[in-house]
Scaffold this active site. Structure first.
Site: not given
Ligand code: XUL
Ligand code: CO
Length: 443
Positions: A107, A110, A238, A274, A302, A313, A315, A345
């Site tokens: 991003h 980031d 996404e 994802e 992802d 989520d 992740d 991700d």
């Protein structure tokens, strides 16, 4: 061990290039199944899997959660935001090169310091992008996709492109425009829109029709700008059903595809699927991948996994080889990932505090997908499962079934056929198929 670093210092000291050592290796910092140059179905594993490292989880998220402070120490941290960004970039490229992943994703904020001043935001971003370009050229690491963070800053609390306040859309556009400029500078393969707060919290204050139309317009003008400046890659939506919004407009693959078509974006947009978003929507990873493939809309992935006991989520790094096998089977049947990739991700757990854990987490994810690829290859080469699936539809491969598929049978004729038909109770053989998959996986 040889040292390796970019810039001024080595951050991941004591860890060299990660090598393939095979399934019997007891070295936690080695691949057991991912052998990048191994040929599978005429292509290297590296080219099949197109792994990407996510900047936000790996080099920004420090273990902070709603209940506690940071647990991870990043040796590249610096008080000066621009120096911090340069150090972080050097750490990222050292890590990605040692790991041997060909791609990365980020991003805007980031990689580069955010600022209330739009002029400073743009200046910072373009300056850091020039540095990323230098590091890309030095290491050969490429940009899978970048995106803009249109959800963290308070101005986006009611959405970005779908915000009821028009003045918010402009700042969002500035971020997307700059990210597209940076993407073209860096030769990115894709550009992602994840609609974090593009949704609603309550219908009592939300005009959903208007907001969805605003989103359609926003993506159209972003597409037009990207193409104008020479962006040749794919735009991705996404999907995710919720979190942080109660309801997100890009709920799942089917919803996102309908949206893409409704707004005439189908020549430029595909989906970035994802796993943990699909499960949050009440689907499986395989389901959303298959929906995309059926519609020619699989863009990128992802790669992560959720936790069946938690609704949210989480992740996690993917380790479930049953899921990666199903995913790779669908991807292989799609002719591969094309210019998409498998982007991690995923974040290491908050209590996995050592820098080595970042390597171990990625190694596990890469091995899980490599195993998935090898098993999917066995399944396709053997052909038994595909043959069973095909034979279920045999009645459409001959006689009136063929005419029906061609659209040559009307309802009266079909009802006529129904008067004579005597359907049999044909087994779906589900248990046999599950047993076969275990044989492919473990023998
Ligand atoms: C959030 C998520 C994002 C997108 C990029 O759940 O997946 O990190 O991938 O904005
Ligand atoms: Co994501």
């Amino acid at each position: 061990m040889d040292t390796y670093f970019v810039g001024n210092q080595e951050y991941f000291k004591g860890i060299g290039k990660i090598a393939y050592e095979g399934p019997k290796s007891d070295n936690p910092l080695a691949f057991k199944f991912y052998d990048p140059k191994k040929i599978v179905r005429g292509k290297t594993m590296e080219d099949h899997l197109r792994f990407s490292v996510a900047y936000w989880h790996s080099f920004c998220a420090d273990g902070t959660d709603p209940f506690g402070k940071a647990t991870m120490h990043f040796p590249w941290k610096h008080d000066d935001p621009m120096q911090n960004a340069r150090n972080k970039a050097e750490a990222a490229f050292e890590f990605i090169t040692k790991l041997g992943a060909p791609f990365y994703a980020f991003h805007d904020v980031d990689a580069s310091p955010d600022s209330e001043s739009s002029a400073e935001y743009e200046k910072n971003y373009l300056e850091i992008a020039a540095y990323l370009k230098r590091l890309q050229d030095e290491t050969g690491v490429r940009l899978l996709w970048n995106t803009s963070n249109l959800f963290s800053h308070p101005r986006y609390m009611n959405g970005a492109a779908t915000n009821p306040d028009f003045s918010v859309l402009g700042r969002a556009a500035l971020q997307v425009k700059t990210s597209l400029d940076v993407n073209v500078m860096l030769g990115g393969s894709g550009y992602t829109f994840w609609g974090g707060r593009e949704g609603y919290m309550t219908l009592w204050n939300t005009d959903t029709k208007r907001e969805e139309e605003h989103l359609g317009t926003f993506l159209r003008i972003a597409r037009d700008y990207g193409r104008k400046i020479g962006f040749k890659g794919t735009f991705y939506i996404e999907p995710k059903p919720m979190e942080p919004s109660k309801h997100q407009y890009d709920f799942d693959a089917a919803t996102a595809i309908a949206f893409i078509r409704k707004y005439g974006l189908e020549n430029d947009f595909k989906c970035n699927i994802e796993n943990n978003h699909a499960t949050l929507a009440g689907h499986s990873f395989a389901h959303d991948l298959q929906v995309c493939v059926d519609n020619g809309m699989l863009g990128s992935v992802d790669a992560n996994q959720g936790d069946a006991q938690n609704g949210w989520d989480t992740d996690e790094f993917p380790t479930n080889v049953y899921e990666t096998t199903e995913a790779m089977l669908i991807i292989l049947r799609n002719g591969g990932l094309h210019n998409g990739g498998l982007n991690f991700d995923a974040k290491r757990r908050r209590n996995s505090t050592e820098l080595a854990d970042l390597f171990i987490a990625h190694i596990g994810g890469m091995d899980a997908f490599a195993l998935g690829l090898l098993t999917a290859d066995k399944i396709l080469a053997d052909g038994k499962i595909d043959a069973m699936k095909k034979s279920r539809y045999a009645s459409f491969d001959g006689g009136d079934g063929v005419l029906y598929e061609k659209g040559l049978i009307d309802l009266v004729k079909l009802a006529d056929l129904g008067r004579k038909a005597q359907p049999k109770d044909i087994s779906g053989k589900q248990e046999l198929l599950y047993n076969l998959v275990n044989q492919y996986l473990f023998s």
